[in-house]
Design a protein around this motif. Sequence first.
Motif, PDB file in Angstrom:
ATOM      1  N   ARG A 171       3.007  -2.408   0.386  1.00 24.98           N
ATOM      2  CA  ARG A 171       3.324  -2.077  -1.110  1.00 24.98           C
ATOM      3  C   ARG A 171       2.038  -2.603  -1.882  1.00 24.98           C
ATOM      4  O   ARG A 171       1.761  -2.172  -2.959  1.00 24.98           O
ATOM      5  N   SER A 172       1.675  -4.033  -1.448  1.00 23.58           N
ATOM      6  CA  SER A 172       0.606  -4.799  -2.297  1.00 23.58           C
ATOM      7  C   SER A 172      -0.706  -4.080  -2.053  1.00 23.58           C
ATOM      8  O   SER A 172      -1.635  -3.810  -2.943  1.00 23.58           O
ATOM      9  N   VAL A 173      -0.933  -3.544  -0.836  1.00 19.81           N
ATOM     10  CA  VAL A 173      -2.303  -3.051  -0.414  1.00 19.81           C
ATOM     11  C   VAL A 173      -2.496  -1.711  -1.103  1.00 19.81           C
ATOM     12  O   VAL A 173      -3.404  -1.299  -1.775  1.00 19.81           O
ATOM     13  N   VAL A 174      -1.380  -0.741  -1.500  1.00 24.33           N
ATOM     14  CA  VAL A 174      -1.268   0.433  -2.001  1.00 24.33           C
ATOM     15  C   VAL A 174      -1.400   0.215  -3.555  1.00 24.33           C
ATOM     16  O   VAL A 174      -2.082   0.807  -4.234  1.00 24.33           O
ATOM     17  N   THR A 175      -0.603  -0.787  -4.104  1.00 23.61           N
ATOM     18  CA  THR A 175      -0.741  -1.261  -5.403  1.00 23.61           C
ATOM     19  C   THR A 175      -2.156  -1.316  -5.831  1.00 23.61           C
ATOM     20  O   THR A 175      -2.629  -1.208  -6.950  1.00 23.61           O
ATOM     21  N   ALA A 176      -2.753  -2.356  -4.960  1.00 24.91           N
ATOM     22  CA  ALA A 176      -4.397  -2.705  -5.300  1.00 24.91           C
ATOM     23  C   ALA A 176      -5.194  -1.251  -5.273  1.00 24.91           C
ATOM     24  O   ALA A 176      -6.235  -1.547  -5.817  1.00 24.91           O
ATOM     25  N   ALA A 177      -5.019  -0.533  -4.509  1.00 23.73           N
ATOM     26  CA  ALA A 177      -5.891   0.604  -4.134  1.00 23.73           C
ATOM     27  C   ALA A 177      -5.667   1.909  -5.016  1.00 23.73           C
ATOM     28  O   ALA A 177      -6.398   2.530  -5.061  1.00 23.73           O
ATOM     29  N   VAL A 178      -4.258   1.923  -5.369  1.00 25.56           N
ATOM     30  CA  VAL A 178      -4.015   3.196  -5.880  1.00 25.56           C
ATOM     31  C   VAL A 178      -4.642   4.034  -6.967  1.00 25.56           C
ATOM     32  O   VAL A 178      -5.282   5.325  -7.009  1.00 25.56           O
ATOM     33  N   ARG A 232       1.776   9.784  -0.429  1.00 23.67           N
ATOM     34  CA  ARG A 232       1.206  10.018   0.805  1.00 23.67           C
ATOM     35  C   ARG A 232       0.396   8.920   1.227  1.00 23.67           C
ATOM     36  O   ARG A 232       0.349   8.429   2.233  1.00 23.67           O
ATOM     37  N   LEU A 233      -0.241   8.050   0.270  1.00 26.70           N
ATOM     38  CA  LEU A 233      -0.746   6.987   0.488  1.00 26.70           C
ATOM     39  C   LEU A 233       0.052   5.915   1.101  1.00 26.70           C
ATOM     40  O   LEU A 233      -0.359   5.104   2.014  1.00 26.70           O
ATOM     41  N   LEU A 234       1.176   5.595   0.590  1.00 27.84           N
ATOM     42  CA  LEU A 234       2.296   4.882   1.199  1.00 27.84           C
ATOM     43  C   LEU A 234       2.588   5.351   2.860  1.00 27.84           C
ATOM     44  O   LEU A 234       2.749   4.258   3.325  1.00 27.84           O
ATOM     45  N   HIS A 235       2.792   6.586   2.696  1.00 27.61           N
ATOM     46  CA  HIS A 235       2.906   7.009   4.124  1.00 27.61           C
ATOM     47  C   HIS A 235       1.952   6.582   5.110  1.00 27.61           C
ATOM     48  O   HIS A 235       2.338   6.062   6.287  1.00 27.61           O
TER      49      HIS A 235
END
Length: 140
Positions: A31-38, A47-50
């Motif tokens: 979640r933190s990686v996706v939050t930082a990159a989204v 899809r990015l979370l997946h």
Amino acid sequence: MVLDPVTSAKITRYRPKTVPPAWAEVAPLVRSVVTAAVTAVPYDVERLLHVVGRLALWAEATGIDRSADAWLRNEVIDAFVLSRTGEIEASSVRTYRTWLLRVRDALAWSERGEAPPARMHAEASPHQPYTSAELAGLRH
């Protein structure tokens, strides 16, 4: 980083379709990686979370350190996508790799203040630079 409420809710509520036991361990980092990159990548958040979630679960199962730095190394990304060959379409393997590399680039840019890498694009089916007639004329 401030995200819109819809994106934030999607990230908070995300869980894989089949939730493996390791998900509880890797979910906060995913979640933190996706939050930082989204906001820095042009992909749908779900899809990015997946994709990042699948990488995290694979990395956990193979004994790779539980950190974004370890997960998003070139060789780890390549090993992950190669391990998916046969399970998913070849085009999906390339898509996973591209998305993960862009996430890595987005994180490196935001954490280190580096300029984002140049985006290159090539046609999926490139055209020959010369026609058959032009090649014949050149050879003549």
